[in-house]
Design an enzyme around this catalytic site. Structure first.
Site, PDB file in Angstrom:
ATOM      1  N   HIS A 299      -5.180  10.433  71.541  1.00  0.00           N
ATOM      2  CA  HIS A 299      -4.822  11.385  70.481  1.00  0.00           C
ATOM      3  C   HIS A 299      -3.478  12.086  70.727  1.00  0.00           C
ATOM      4  O   HIS A 299      -3.333  13.288  70.505  1.00  0.00           O
ATOM      5  CB  HIS A 299      -5.923  12.423  70.299  1.00  0.00           C
ATOM      6  CG  HIS A 299      -7.234  11.856  69.840  1.00  0.00           C
ATOM      7  ND1 HIS A 299      -7.316  10.808  68.947  1.00  0.00           N
ATOM      8  CD2 HIS A 299      -8.513  12.206  70.157  1.00  0.00           C
ATOM      9  CE1 HIS A 299      -8.601  10.533  68.725  1.00  0.00           C
ATOM     10  NE2 HIS A 299      -9.343  11.356  69.451  1.00  0.00           N
TER      11      HIS A 299
ATOM     12  N   HIS B 127      -9.851  14.990  62.988  1.00  0.00           N
ATOM     13  CA  HIS B 127     -10.931  14.813  63.962  1.00  0.00           C
ATOM     14  C   HIS B 127     -12.032  15.857  63.771  1.00  0.00           C
ATOM     15  O   HIS B 127     -12.449  16.528  64.719  1.00  0.00           O
ATOM     16  CB  HIS B 127     -10.357  14.891  65.380  1.00  0.00           C
ATOM     17  CG  HIS B 127     -11.220  14.250  66.428  1.00  0.00           C
ATOM     18  ND1 HIS B 127     -12.386  14.821  66.875  1.00  0.00           N
ATOM     19  CD2 HIS B 127     -11.087  13.089  67.109  1.00  0.00           C
ATOM     20  CE1 HIS B 127     -12.927  14.038  67.806  1.00  0.00           C
ATOM     21  NE2 HIS B 127     -12.163  12.983  67.965  1.00  0.00           N
TER      22      HIS B 127
ATOM     23  N   GLU C 148     -13.401   8.917  61.551  1.00  0.00           N
ATOM     24  CA  GLU C 148     -11.962   9.127  61.495  1.00  0.00           C
ATOM     25  C   GLU C 148     -11.259   7.923  60.857  1.00  0.00           C
ATOM     26  O   GLU C 148     -11.072   6.898  61.515  1.00  0.00           O
ATOM     27  CB  GLU C 148     -11.416   9.347  62.900  1.00  0.00           C
ATOM     28  CG  GLU C 148     -12.137  10.411  63.704  1.00  0.00           C
ATOM     29  CD  GLU C 148     -11.995  10.197  65.200  1.00  0.00           C
ATOM     30  OE1 GLU C 148     -10.849  10.123  65.680  1.00  0.00           O
ATOM     31  OE2 GLU C 148     -13.039  10.062  65.874  1.00  0.00           O
TER      32      GLU C 148
END
Length: 389
Positions: free
Chosen positions: A144, A215, A353
């Site tokens: 991420h 997220h 996601e």
């Protein structure tokens, strides 16, 4: 005359009881109304993080659907939608105070993640023969966007109107190892069809890689209501991307047929999660990318349908992205206290996601995540809420 007096006497005796009943009904009505009013304390929420203020922003539609957002991570703090009885229910896990989001041990409650969402193998990729090394923060891999990413930065917020808030941020060249000054804008908007739209745009002054998503942790029975294993889930995917022991895709596009990864027909999340399966063992449950099969609704990929077993709330996800990462809350473990006062217990939320595939910069057979100077990255995802009829 005597009978009339008797009726009047009886009415007089019943009058206090009837008044009491009416008062109780009024009180019940008031209680129901109050419980259906969405409020977060913006004063209590606000905090200075790294010397900058993190505030609370609200968007609301005509049906009372309400989302709270903050510029620290451009994240969703809470999302209230009606259940089958019309009661507004908070379906996104979050915190009452902005400072609680500044937690390296639990950084991913509700933010925009990037510039590359999901994992990059060993924190390395190359563009035009030039090698780049990104911050490793998840075992041997980058996750991420690295340690700071987009989740631990202050975005510039703009309240466009009652239903729209935009966030903008320029990711500096080589922050966490990613090339290019990447100008990013994310717009959250609510429609009167009970849809939460997230629109993403980005440009870069250098060739780079990009993969943005939100997220949020969802529990359609309400934050703090317990396990999500009895939620029904359908994923519109005939294939998924198997992973190695560090959750990096092997490069294969494997069929979901006759595996625990077949969600082509609705089934509970818990139905196959404990099967003796190597992929489930690697993820300690589901933590995999699904390859969307192109089922279209209004020109977007219908990615998934999630249904809360207690509330009857349905969430449909539509997206321009080619994949969706399904994470079943396998690493949640009573580490933080949520808005509801409950903790983030094991598998009490799910992440869905919409995104490009993990490790795409190192996987030439995956859809490209390269962004060239002069080009505009643009994508959108929609979360539509309804209820079981």
């Amino acid at each position: 005359m005597k009978r009339r007096l008797t009726y009047l006497s009886l009415f007089a005796l019943l009058l206090p009881f009837l008044a009491c009943q009416q008062s109780a009904k009024q009180k019940e009505s008031t209680t129901t109304s109050d419980s259906n009013t969405v409020t977060l304390d913006s004063v209590a929420f606000g905090a200075n993080i790294d010397g900058k203020a993190a505030k609370l922003y609200q968007i609301k539609n005509s049906n009372g659907v309400t989302a709270y957002l903050t510029e620290f991570g451009a994240r969703i703090v809470g999302l209230w939608v009606p259940d089958r009885l019309g009661t507004l229910t908070d379906v996104v896990l979050g915190f009452k105070n902005a400072a609680d989001y500044n937690n390296p041990a639990e950084p991913y409650f509700g933010p925009i993640v990037g510039p590359f969402g999901n994992r990059i193998a060993k924190g390395k990729f190359s563009l035009d023969g030039k090698n780049y090394t990104t911050t490793v923060n998840n075992g041997p891999n980058t996750l991420h966007g690295g340690e700071k990413g987009l989740h631990f930065v202050h975005w510039t917020a703009k309240q466009v109107n009652d239903k729209v808030v935009s966030f903008s941020y320029t990711h500096p060249d080589m922050q966490d190892g990613f090339p290019g000054n990447i100008k990013i804008e994310v717009v959250y908007s609510l429609t009167d069809d009970n849809e939460l739209h997230i629109n993403y745009q980005a440009v870069s002054d250098k060739k780079t890689v990009i993969n943005l998503t939100n997220h949020a942790y969802f529990n359609l029975n309400g934050e703090g209501s317990g396990s999500i294993l009895n939620h029904d889930l359908r994923i519109f995917a005939d294939q998924y991307t198997p992973v190695d022991s560090t959750l990096i895709p092997t490069g294969e596009l494997a069929s979901v047929k006759d595996t625990p990864f077949d969600f082509n027909f609705p089934k509970t999340i818990g139905k196959d999660i404990d099967q003796d399966d190597q992929q489930l063992a690697y993820g300690k449950g589901y933590d995999h990318n699904f390859v969307l099969n192109g089922t279209k609704v209004d020109g977007l990929n219908h990615a998934a349908t999630l249904t809360g077993d207690q509330t009857g709330i349905i969430m449909d996800i539509y997206t321009q992205e080619p994949g969706i990462q399904f994470y079943s809350g396998n690493f949640m473990g009573d580490k933080v206290t949520l808005k509801s006062g409950k903790t983030d217990s094991f598998r009490t939320a799910v992440c869905l996601e919409p995104q490009h595939f993990p490790d795409s910069p190192n996987q030439p057979n995956f859809p490209s995540t390269i962004l060239n100077p002069g080009d505009t990255y643009s994508t959108k995802s929609i979360y539509k809420f309804s209820t079981i009829k």
